[in-house]
Design a protein around this motif. Structure first.
Motif, PDB file in Angstrom:
ATOM      1  N   GLY A   1       0.923  -1.069   0.257  1.00 59.22           N
ATOM      2  CA  GLY A   1       0.105   0.529   0.187  1.00 59.22           C
ATOM      3  C   GLY A   1       1.143   1.183  -0.037  1.00 59.22           C
ATOM      4  N   GLN A   2       0.641   2.018  -0.278  1.00 61.65           N
ATOM      5  CA  GLN A   2       0.609   3.961   0.271  1.00 61.65           C
ATOM      6  C   GLN A   2       0.503   4.032   1.783  1.00 61.65           C
ATOM      7  OE1 GLN A   2      -0.616   7.756  -1.995  1.00 61.65           O
ATOM      8  NE2 GLN A   2       1.546   6.842  -3.253  1.00 61.65           N
ATOM      9  N   TYR A   3       1.448   4.499   1.984  1.00 62.03           N
ATOM     10  CA  TYR A   3       0.828   5.250   3.767  1.00 62.03           C
ATOM     11  C   TYR A   3       1.848   5.970   3.715  1.00 62.03           C
ATOM     12  CZ  TYR A   3       0.660  -0.058   4.570  1.00 62.03           C
ATOM     13  OH  TYR A   3       0.550  -0.771   4.377  1.00 62.03           O
ATOM     14  N   VAL A   4       0.911   7.554   3.878  1.00 62.74           N
ATOM     15  CA  VAL A   4       1.161   8.676   4.755  1.00 62.74           C
ATOM     16  C   VAL A   4       1.235   7.993   6.041  1.00 62.74           C
ATOM     17  CG1 VAL A   4       0.402  11.150   4.592  1.00 62.74           C
ATOM     18  CG2 VAL A   4      -0.007   9.542   2.490  1.00 62.74           C
ATOM     19  N   PHE A   5       2.683   8.896   7.366  1.00 68.53           N
ATOM     20  CA  PHE A   5       2.572   9.366   8.046  1.00 68.53           C
ATOM     21  C   PHE A   5       3.569   9.899   8.821  1.00 68.53           C
ATOM     22  CE2 PHE A   5       5.938   6.847   6.288  1.00 68.53           C
ATOM     23  CZ  PHE A   5       7.116   6.386   7.064  1.00 68.53           C
ATOM     24  N   PHE A   6       3.556  10.490   9.753  1.00 67.71           N
ATOM     25  CA  PHE A   6       4.078  11.706  10.711  1.00 67.71           C
ATOM     26  C   PHE A   6       5.098  11.123  11.759  1.00 67.71           C
ATOM     27  CE2 PHE A   6       5.147  14.834  14.085  1.00 67.71           C
ATOM     28  CZ  PHE A   6       5.836  15.617  13.176  1.00 67.71           C
ATOM     29  N   ARG A   7       7.262  11.519  11.360  1.00 67.50           N
ATOM     30  CA  ARG A   7       7.181  10.984  12.614  1.00 67.50           C
ATOM     31  C   ARG A   7       8.894  12.291  12.014  1.00 67.50           C
ATOM     32  NH1 ARG A   7      11.869   6.911   9.844  1.00 67.50           N
ATOM     33  NH2 ARG A   7      12.626   5.574  12.186  1.00 67.50           N
ATOM     34  N   GLY A   8       9.116  12.566  13.264  1.00 68.09           N
ATOM     35  CA  GLY A   8       9.698  13.078  13.915  1.00 68.09           C
ATOM     36  C   GLY A   8      11.257  12.155  13.780  1.00 68.09           C
ATOM     37  N   ASN A   9      12.182  12.544  13.857  1.00 64.15           N
ATOM     38  CA  ASN A   9      14.409  12.765  13.574  1.00 64.15           C
ATOM     39  C   ASN A   9      14.159  10.922  14.159  1.00 64.15           C
ATOM     40  OD1 ASN A   9      14.742  14.902  12.994  1.00 64.15           O
ATOM     41  ND2 ASN A   9      15.433  15.937  14.766  1.00 64.15           N
ATOM     42  N   SER A  10      13.535  10.176  15.086  1.00 66.24           N
ATOM     43  CA  SER A  10      13.005   8.692  14.675  1.00 66.24           C
ATOM     44  C   SER A  10      12.368   8.839  16.027  1.00 66.24           C
ATOM     45  CB  SER A  10      14.940   8.575  15.614  1.00 66.24           C
ATOM     46  OG  SER A  10      14.924   8.647  16.895  1.00 66.24           O
TER      47      SER A  10
ATOM     48  N   LEU B   1       8.953   5.398  16.211  1.00 65.11           N
ATOM     49  CA  LEU B   1       7.720   5.307  15.203  1.00 65.11           C
ATOM     50  C   LEU B   1       7.561   6.511  14.611  1.00 65.11           C
ATOM     51  CD1 LEU B   1       6.288   2.978  17.763  1.00 65.11           C
ATOM     52  CD2 LEU B   1       7.459   1.733  15.692  1.00 65.11           C
ATOM     53  N   GLY B   2       6.701   6.247  13.325  1.00 63.48           N
ATOM     54  CA  GLY B   2       6.427   7.547  12.772  1.00 63.48           C
ATOM     55  C   GLY B   2       4.341   6.561  13.153  1.00 63.48           C
ATOM     56  N   THR B   3       3.666   7.763  12.840  1.00 61.36           N
ATOM     57  CA  THR B   3       1.956   7.372  13.007  1.00 61.36           C
ATOM     58  C   THR B   3       1.409   7.409  12.087  1.00 61.36           C
ATOM     59  OG1 THR B   3       2.542   8.690  14.885  1.00 61.36           O
ATOM     60  CG2 THR B   3       0.411   8.939  14.581  1.00 61.36           C
ATOM     61  N   LEU B   4       0.527   6.901  11.824  1.00 61.72           N
ATOM     62  CA  LEU B   4       0.213   6.624  10.456  1.00 61.72           C
ATOM     63  C   LEU B   4      -1.139   7.613   9.585  1.00 61.72           C
ATOM     64  CD1 LEU B   4      -0.073   5.369   7.519  1.00 61.72           C
ATOM     65  CD2 LEU B   4      -2.790   3.938   8.452  1.00 61.72           C
ATOM     66  N   ASN B   5      -0.786   8.993   8.624  1.00 61.47           N
ATOM     67  CA  ASN B   5      -1.839   9.764   9.092  1.00 61.47           C
ATOM     68  C   ASN B   5      -3.253   9.672   8.316  1.00 61.47           C
ATOM     69  OD1 ASN B   5       0.074  11.037  10.065  1.00 61.47           O
ATOM     70  ND2 ASN B   5      -1.111  13.128   9.058  1.00 61.47           N
ATOM     71  N   ALA B   6      -2.872   8.334   6.615  1.00 62.97           N
ATOM     72  CA  ALA B   6      -3.502   8.155   5.844  1.00 62.97           C
ATOM     73  C   ALA B   6      -2.727   6.992   4.782  1.00 62.97           C
ATOM     74  CB  ALA B   6      -4.147   9.061   4.835  1.00 62.97           C
ATOM     75  N   GLY B   7      -3.668   5.977   3.945  1.00 60.64           N
ATOM     76  CA  GLY B   7      -3.007   5.234   3.203  1.00 60.64           C
ATOM     77  C   GLY B   7      -3.802   5.127   2.742  1.00 60.64           C
ATOM     78  N   GLU B   8      -3.567   3.468   0.958  1.00 60.81           N
ATOM     79  CA  GLU B   8      -4.001   3.500   0.621  1.00 60.81           C
ATOM     80  C   GLU B   8      -4.164   2.129  -0.304  1.00 60.81           C
ATOM     81  OE1 GLU B   8      -5.670   4.551  -3.798  1.00 60.81           O
ATOM     82  OE2 GLU B   8      -4.825   6.010  -2.842  1.00 60.81           O
ATOM     83  N   ILE B   9      -4.860   1.429   0.026  1.00 61.20           N
ATOM     84  CA  ILE B   9      -3.928  -0.109  -0.291  1.00 61.20           C
ATOM     85  C   ILE B   9      -3.736  -0.052  -2.002  1.00 61.20           C
ATOM     86  CG2 ILE B   9      -4.651  -2.884  -0.595  1.00 61.20           C
ATOM     87  CD1 ILE B   9      -6.126  -2.864   1.806  1.00 61.20           C
ATOM     88  N   ILE B  10      -2.550  -0.327  -2.860  1.00 63.80           N
ATOM     89  CA  ILE B  10      -2.391  -0.799  -4.042  1.00 63.80           C
ATOM     90  C   ILE B  10      -2.594  -2.747  -4.350  1.00 63.80           C
ATOM     91  CG2 ILE B  10      -0.210  -0.544  -5.716  1.00 63.80           C
ATOM     92  CD1 ILE B  10       1.006   1.094  -3.383  1.00 63.80           C
ATOM     93  N   VAL B  11      -2.106  -3.143  -3.516  1.00 65.39           N
ATOM     94  CA  VAL B  11      -2.793  -4.663  -3.352  1.00 65.39           C
ATOM     95  C   VAL B  11      -2.336  -5.161  -2.503  1.00 65.39           C
ATOM     96  CG1 VAL B  11      -1.551  -7.033  -4.718  1.00 65.39           C
ATOM     97  CG2 VAL B  11      -1.216  -4.770  -5.595  1.00 65.39           C
ATOM     98  N   SER B  12      -3.581  -6.248  -1.754  1.00 64.06           N
ATOM     99  CA  SER B  12      -3.882  -6.171  -0.597  1.00 64.06           C
ATOM    100  C   SER B  12      -3.226  -7.666  -0.672  1.00 64.06           C
ATOM    101  CB  SER B  12      -5.847  -6.844  -0.515  1.00 64.06           C
ATOM    102  OG  SER B  12      -5.786  -7.789  -1.552  1.00 64.06           O
ATOM    103  N   HIS B  13      -3.371  -9.134  -1.954  1.00 65.20           N
ATOM    104  CA  HIS B  13      -2.891 -10.112  -1.220  1.00 65.20           C
ATOM    105  C   HIS B  13      -3.840 -10.196  -0.818  1.00 65.20           C
ATOM    106  CE1 HIS B  13       0.183  -9.629  -3.655  1.00 65.20           C
ATOM    107  NE2 HIS B  13       1.827  -9.194  -3.145  1.00 65.20           N
ATOM    108  N   HIS B  14      -5.328 -10.457  -0.927  1.00 63.36           N
ATOM    109  CA  HIS B  14      -5.858 -11.286   0.475  1.00 63.36           C
ATOM    110  C   HIS B  14      -5.775 -13.006  -0.324  1.00 63.36           C
ATOM    111  CE1 HIS B  14     -10.053 -12.606   1.031  1.00 63.36           C
ATOM    112  NE2 HIS B  14     -10.133 -12.080   1.771  1.00 63.36           N
ATOM    113  N   GLY B  15      -5.332 -13.503  -1.029  1.00 64.71           N
ATOM    114  CA  GLY B  15      -5.429 -14.660  -1.474  1.00 64.71           C
ATOM    115  C   GLY B  15      -4.449 -14.977  -0.676  1.00 64.71           C
ATOM    116  N   LEU B  16      -3.780 -15.089  -0.506  1.00 64.55           N
ATOM    117  CA  LEU B  16      -2.212 -15.334   0.161  1.00 64.55           C
ATOM    118  C   LEU B  16      -2.806 -15.501   1.731  1.00 64.55           C
ATOM    119  CD1 LEU B  16       0.792 -13.320  -0.974  1.00 64.55           C
ATOM    120  CD2 LEU B  16       0.675 -15.446  -1.656  1.00 64.55           C
ATOM    121  N   ARG B  17      -3.316 -14.743   2.271  1.00 71.90           N
ATOM    122  CA  ARG B  17      -3.609 -14.600   3.168  1.00 71.90           C
ATOM    123  C   ARG B  17      -5.055 -15.675   3.633  1.00 71.90           C
ATOM    124  NH1 ARG B  17      -3.330  -8.496   3.773  1.00 71.90           N
ATOM    125  NH2 ARG B  17      -5.727  -9.144   3.045  1.00 71.90           N
TER     126      ARG B  17
END
Length: 251
Positions: free
Chosen positions: A56-65, A67-83
């Motif tokens: 997917g595409q992940y948009v997140f806020f992060r300082g200098n080091s 964890l980041g914190t997710l703001n938004a995201g969009e799935i590109i390929v779910s690979h649902h069949g693998l799960r």
């Protein structure tokens, strides 16, 4: 600072009440951790973004080091069949766990990203899973600096007839007749398996087509690659143990 990356979910773990932390293998930002708030809650708009194997595409806020914190995201390929398929999920989990253990935090990884993406896509397309993983393992070994020598004797550099070759995981590749005494336990390798190993070493996983390999040769390749992975990397992986259980019970 706000970041926008394409990434594959290597693993996801619960954090606090209703939150999750995902580890992403990204194309240009290496391996990173991102906190997804509320992802485990009912009707969360981010719940699909934390599923293993998701690209997917992940948009997140992060300082200098950290964890980041997710703001938004969009799935590109779910690979649902693998799960949804136990066997495919086991192979995909191994591919992700292996990369997770080999790739250091924030290590730049366009190569790793492409290989993992190609591996998951090939599994989703029902290509032979053992061959997919053998090629993937070869790429991992090469990128980590442990690619086996398969053209000449690893000790003296001599060429040898394929039918006289031995393969030594401990010494890092082929042994000729004059050098095989350096590893008496090194097994012989069939010309067919050796030819395929050489192909794996040269082949980019993104270019893997349909490969039809007899079970006898697949078993030989699996044993050889397993020995290289165990000796050269020495990783104890839960997903590898689960794959072994599937093999044991013929799943």
């Amino acid at each position: 600072m706000l970041h926008r990356v394409e990434g594959i979910v290597l693993r996801s773990m619960d954090y606090g009440e209703g939150n999750a932390i995902i580890t992403l293998c990204t194309e240009n930002a290496g391996k990173i951790g991102v906190l997804v708030r509320g992802a485990k809650k009912a009707k969360s708009r981010h719940s699909a973004l934390i599923q293993p194997f998701t690209l997917g595409q992940y948009v997140f806020f992060r300082g200098n080091s950290g964890l980041g914190t997710l703001n938004a995201g969009e799935i590109i390929v779910s690979h649902h069949g693998l799960r949804e398929d136990l066997t495919k999920a086991a192979y995909a989990s191994y591919a992700c766990e292996l990369l997770d253990r080999v790739l250091h935090e924030e290590e730049s990884g366009p190569f790793w990203f492409r290989q993992l993406s190609a591996c998951l896509t090939a599994l989703d397309e029902d290509k032979e899973p053992d061959i997919i993983l053998n090629v993937y393992e070869m790429k991992i070994l090469q990128a980590a600096g442990y690619g086996p020598e398969l053209e000449n004797c690893v000790l003296c550099g001599a060429q040898e007839k394929d039918e006289d070759v031995r393969i030594s995981a401990g010494l890092g590749g082929m042994l000729c007749r004059r050098c095989r005494h350096n590893d008496p336990a090194a097994p012989a390798v069939s010309p067919k398996a050796l030819k395929l190993l050489r192909l794996f070493a040269k082949l980019d996983l993104t270019r893997l087509g349909s490969v039809d390999v007899k079970k006898e040769t697949r078993d030989e390749l699996k044993a050889i690659m397993r020995s290289f992975m165990d000796v050269q990397l020495g990783l104890k992986l839960k997903s590898r143990n689960f794959l072994d259980q599937l093999d044991k019970y013929g799943v």
